[in-house]
Design a protein around this motif. Structure first.
Motif, PDB file in Angstrom:
ATOM      1  N   ARG A  74      28.382   1.582 -24.450  1.00 38.74           N
ATOM      2  CA  ARG A  74      29.675   1.051 -23.987  1.00 38.74           C
ATOM      3  C   ARG A  74      29.696   0.915 -22.471  1.00 38.74           C
ATOM      4  NH1 ARG A  74      35.200   0.629 -24.434  1.00 38.74           N
ATOM      5  NH2 ARG A  74      36.458   1.728 -22.911  1.00 38.74           N
ATOM      6  N   LYS A  75      29.356   1.978 -21.772  1.00 36.54           N
ATOM      7  CA  LYS A  75      29.402   1.956 -20.311  1.00 36.54           C
ATOM      8  C   LYS A  75      28.382   0.968 -19.749  1.00 36.54           C
ATOM      9  CE  LYS A  75      31.183   6.675 -19.997  1.00 36.54           C
ATOM     10  NZ  LYS A  75      30.908   8.091 -19.644  1.00 36.54           N
ATOM     11  N   HIS A  76      27.198   0.970 -20.325  1.00 36.76           N
ATOM     12  CA  HIS A  76      26.143   0.069 -19.866  1.00 36.76           C
ATOM     13  C   HIS A  76      26.566  -1.390 -20.000  1.00 36.76           C
ATOM     14  CE1 HIS A  76      21.821  -0.859 -19.149  1.00 36.76           C
ATOM     15  NE2 HIS A  76      22.106  -1.943 -19.855  1.00 36.76           N
ATOM     16  N   ARG A  77      27.122  -1.748 -21.147  1.00 36.80           N
ATOM     17  CA  ARG A  77      27.464  -3.150 -21.401  1.00 36.80           C
ATOM     18  C   ARG A  77      28.723  -3.582 -20.660  1.00 36.80           C
ATOM     19  NH1 ARG A  77      25.612  -3.387 -27.825  1.00 36.80           N
ATOM     20  NH2 ARG A  77      23.387  -3.400 -27.329  1.00 36.80           N
ATOM     21  N   GLU A  80      27.312  -4.467 -17.321  1.00 39.14           N
ATOM     22  CA  GLU A  80      26.587  -5.740 -17.394  1.00 39.14           C
ATOM     23  C   GLU A  80      27.572  -6.913 -17.386  1.00 39.14           C
ATOM     24  OE1 GLU A  80      22.344  -5.033 -19.555  1.00 39.14           O
ATOM     25  OE2 GLU A  80      24.045  -5.380 -20.871  1.00 39.14           O
ATOM     26  N   THR A  81      28.648  -6.775 -18.144  1.00 41.99           N
ATOM     27  CA  THR A  81      29.654  -7.829 -18.198  1.00 41.99           C
ATOM     28  C   THR A  81      30.304  -8.036 -16.840  1.00 41.99           C
ATOM     29  OG1 THR A  81      30.101  -7.271 -20.513  1.00 41.99           O
ATOM     30  CG2 THR A  81      31.759  -8.590 -19.373  1.00 41.99           C
ATOM     31  N   PHE A  82      30.623  -6.936 -16.174  1.00 41.78           N
ATOM     32  CA  PHE A  82      31.223  -7.020 -14.839  1.00 41.78           C
ATOM     33  C   PHE A  82      30.278  -7.714 -13.854  1.00 41.78           C
ATOM     34  CE2 PHE A  82      31.602  -5.182 -10.568  1.00 41.78           C
ATOM     35  CZ  PHE A  82      32.918  -5.492 -10.268  1.00 41.78           C
ATOM     36  N   LEU A  83      29.013  -7.326 -13.876  1.00 42.46           N
ATOM     37  CA  LEU A  83      28.049  -7.887 -12.934  1.00 42.46           C
ATOM     38  C   LEU A  83      27.843  -9.386 -13.141  1.00 42.46           C
ATOM     39  CD1 LEU A  83      25.426  -4.997 -12.984  1.00 42.46           C
ATOM     40  CD2 LEU A  83      26.889  -5.632 -11.054  1.00 42.46           C
ATOM     41  N   VAL A  84      27.830  -9.819 -14.392  1.00 39.65           N
ATOM     42  CA  VAL A  84      27.632 -11.238 -14.683  1.00 39.65           C
ATOM     43  C   VAL A  84      28.905 -12.041 -14.448  1.00 39.65           C
ATOM     44  CG1 VAL A  84      27.144 -12.916 -16.511  1.00 39.65           C
ATOM     45  CG2 VAL A  84      25.722 -10.877 -16.285  1.00 39.65           C
ATOM     46  N   ASP A  93      19.053 -10.034 -14.984  1.00 35.52           N
ATOM     47  CA  ASP A  93      18.810  -9.103 -13.881  1.00 35.52           C
ATOM     48  C   ASP A  93      19.771  -7.921 -13.820  1.00 35.52           C
ATOM     49  OD1 ASP A  93      16.741 -10.735 -13.040  1.00 35.52           O
ATOM     50  OD2 ASP A  93      18.012 -11.885 -11.669  1.00 35.52           O
ATOM     51  N   VAL A  94      20.648  -7.780 -14.804  1.00 31.60           N
ATOM     52  CA  VAL A  94      21.686  -6.752 -14.690  1.00 31.60           C
ATOM     53  C   VAL A  94      21.304  -5.420 -15.323  1.00 31.60           C
ATOM     54  CG1 VAL A  94      23.555  -8.414 -14.535  1.00 31.60           C
ATOM     55  CG2 VAL A  94      22.836  -7.602 -16.782  1.00 31.60           C
ATOM     56  N   HIS A  95      20.253  -5.413 -16.146  1.00 32.79           N
ATOM     57  CA  HIS A  95      19.927  -4.207 -16.908  1.00 32.79           C
ATOM     58  C   HIS A  95      19.674  -3.003 -16.007  1.00 32.79           C
ATOM     59  CE1 HIS A  95      18.343  -1.636 -20.060  1.00 32.79           C
ATOM     60  NE2 HIS A  95      17.243  -1.471 -19.348  1.00 32.79           N
ATOM     61  N   LEU A 164      12.217  -8.840 -21.509  1.00 33.81           N
ATOM     62  CA  LEU A 164      12.560  -9.760 -22.591  1.00 33.81           C
ATOM     63  C   LEU A 164      13.567 -10.806 -22.124  1.00 33.81           C
ATOM     64  CD1 LEU A 164      12.643 -10.552 -25.683  1.00 33.81           C
ATOM     65  CD2 LEU A 164      14.601  -8.994 -25.824  1.00 33.81           C
ATOM     66  N   LEU A 165      14.630 -10.359 -21.462  1.00 34.20           N
ATOM     67  CA  LEU A 165      15.682 -11.286 -21.044  1.00 34.20           C
ATOM     68  C   LEU A 165      15.165 -12.300 -20.028  1.00 34.20           C
ATOM     69  CD1 LEU A 165      18.678  -8.785 -20.751  1.00 34.20           C
ATOM     70  CD2 LEU A 165      18.201 -10.392 -22.610  1.00 34.20           C
TER      71      LEU A 165
END
Length: 224
Positions: A74-77, A80-84, A93-95, A164-165
């Motif tokens: 949850r926190k990770h994603r 990621e959403t905020f950064l993108v 590049d957000v991982h 992968l991404l």
């Protein structure tokens, strides 16, 4: 808990370990590490009561393991959403940034971030974002590698892996795209696909095809 153990919990979660048995091979392909290393780490996680490992059957998360994994995911994603969405990072590049931020994020901050982002339910690479109480909807765990030749599918989500991404972005593939599986090349060769309304063939590596989740092409089903 070490970052490596957390990575294992997250990959088992993403592969469906909350609802089904996950194989050593799936974890090995998802993390890009040797199968022998997977066996050793799974033994440690089982000793800590985070996973259940049934020889020749597979690995699944315990209730304790699922709760821990869902919180991390949850926190990770959310980050990621905020950064993108807000800082316009490239989605490949957000991982690594999110890996750092998730460990510094309190439950209160996660709640505020979720509210600021207007409660997103998916991250940029298609992964489900669990709710604050750890709930999340059922998602497909069928892999591109398992699709039949000639089948039309939607690329639902990609495993959260920088290599992968980056690779999939170079191929021009994104979640929610419709593709047709042309053929599986032999001897663990690539899966050859075509995007909708595009005759160009795209070779997706054997390893990557085991890190892409698919669902039936609903648009095609409705048309039929």
């Amino acid at each position: 808990m070490t970052p490596m153990k957390e990575d294992y919990l997250k990959i088992i979660f993403e592969l469906g370990g909350s609802h089904k048995k996950v194989s050593n091979k799936e974890i090995s392909l998802g993390l890009g590490i040797a199968a022998g290393s997977v066996t050793e780490m799974i033994s440690k996680l089982a000793d800590e009561g985070l996973v259940v490992h049934e020889p020749y059957a597979g690995i699944s998360l315990t209730e304790k393991g699922q709760k821990y994994a869902a919180e991390l995911v949850r926190k990770h994603r959310l980050w990621e959403t905020f950064l993108v969405d807000k800082l316009h990072y490239n989605f490949a590049d957000v991982h690594s940034e999110a890996e750092i931020l998730e460990h510094q994020t309190s439950d209160r901050l996660a709640t505020a971030l979720d509210s600021f982002l207007q409660h997103p339910d998916h991250c940029p690479h298609g992964g489900v974002i669990p709710s604050a109480n750890g709930k999340f909807p059922d998602v497909t765990h069928r892999l591109l590698a398992d699709a039949d030749d000639g089948e039309k599918v939607e690329l639902e989500r990609f495993l959260d892996n920088h290599e992968l991404l980056t690779y999939l972005e170079e191929l021009g593939l994104r979640p929610q795209e419709q593709v047709t599986v042309i053929r599986h090349e032999p001897f663990e060769g690539p899966i050859v696909i075509q995007k909708e309304n595009n005759d160009q063939e795209i070779n997706v590596s054997y390893k990557a095809s085991h890190n892409i989740f698919i669902e039936p092409d609903t648009a095609q089903e409705n048309k039929d």
